[in-house]
Design a protein around this motif. Structure first.
Motif: not given
Length: 345
Positions: A277-288
């Motif tokens: 869940q956390i991994g998917q959430m961070f994948q929605t952010l900008g590349q950095r």
């Protein structure tokens, strides 16, 4: 603006030694690259823990006389290595009258409570140096009980740290449930927080969203009520579960046969779900910002999956598992160190 730095620590009994080994490397690198007396508690803005992770979190956040971190993580490692055998000890008589913990909890709580009392004394939750999140479960009211040092300042929800650590460690079949009282006299009947959040990272994220860090930390370089873009999250597990269960053995196992597998499966699977869940959430952010979530969960190598195996050989195997992970992931760990230095206030 500086990022809000969050450390989340899984449960896992004596396997918390692996967590301490990884954290010791990070702390040593902070001392080498930043300050010779660097301690982890001064670099993370929120520390979360379940069960054994909560004990480590509490050690990290103990205050010295200047309201800075008192203990190096080495203190936690020494506590496990020196006291673990006493906590997870079963006498010959207990083995006879209570085989495999079927008739009662497997371990007596006296040694655990004595060690917690000796270490933390009368330290209160509100005295911890940073916001924390410690999990437990209220069996009478059937709901999660979350302990937060920041909230303890603002409400009647303040407790002795030793009691919180006892509550979050009350893993069913290992230690008995416990009743603890807040400093205002309210009683709670609690068991291990790992039953619903053995990996408390998602709980930590949700809690961080509600905290005005700039005000709490008295520094406006930090964001109030941070969102994922404002965070660096380091989540550490106590070793990947590789044990498989035979379909034939569990097909007609019955209640007794399922006791150990169901606890094992629930605790490992909820940790994996939170990571997803956390991994998917961070994948929605900008590349950095995508790169600001780290899940560190080593292979156990030759170490036992058991949470209570305190044989000297297994403790050494746990240490070696942690060291092996460091060798294989030194570049990533050094990257975490540099980000912690950059975002320290």
């Amino acid at each position: 603006m500086k990022k809000t730095t969050i450390l989340s620590l899984d449960g896992g009994g004596i396997r918390g030694i692996i967590t301490c080994i990884i954290l010791r490397y990070i702390e040593e690198q902070l001392q080498y690259h930043d300050k010779p007396d660097a301690k982890l508690g001064d670099y993370f803005d929120l520390v979360a823990g379940s069960s054994t992770g909560a004990l480590i979190a509490s050690i990290i956040l103990c205050p010295d006389e200047h309201r800075k971190a008192k203990h190096s993580i080495q203190k936690g490692l020494e506590l496990y290595a020196e006291k673990g055998g006493g906590i997870f000890q079963v006498s010959f008589w207990e083995k006879l009258v209570n085989p495999f913990g079927l008739l009662n909890e497997k371990f007596s709580q006296e040694a655990l409570e004595k060690n917690l009392n000796d270490f933390f004394g009368n330290l209160e939750l509100k005295e911890l140096i940073k916001p924390c999140l410690i999990t437990s479960y209220d069996i009478e009211n059937r709901r999660a009980k979350i302990f937060n040092s920041w909230k303890a300042h603002l409400s009647t929800d303040n407790f002795y740290v030793r009691d919180i650590c006892r509550a979050t460690s009350a893993a069913p079949t290992y230690f008995s449930p416990v009743q603890i009282k807040s400093r205002y006299g309210q009683t709670f009947s609690l068991i291990d927080g790992g039953m619903f959040a053995n990996n408390p990272t998602l709980c930590a994220y949700a809690e961080a969203r509600k905290i005005p860090f700039a005000e709490v930390l008295k520094n406006h370089q930090k964001a109030n009520y941070p969102v994922a873009n404002d965070m660096i999250i380091v989540s550490i597990g106590t070793g990947l579960e590789s044990r498989s269960y035979s379909f034939k053995k569990l097909q007609k196992a019955g209640k007794i046969g399922w006791v150990n597998p169901i606890i094992d499966i629930l605790m490992s699977s909820n940790a994996e779900t939170v990571d997803y869940q956390i991994g998917q959430m961070f994948q929605t952010l900008g590349q950095r910002n995508q790169k600001n979530y780290y899940r560190l969960n080593p292979s156990l190598k030759n170490a036992s999956t058991a949470m209570d195996n305190v044989r000297r050989s297994n403790i050494e195997n746990l240490i070696q598992a942690g060291l092996s992970y460091i060798d294989d992931n030194r570049e990533m760990l050094n990257q975490i160190v540099q980000k912690l230095i950059k975002n320290r206030i």
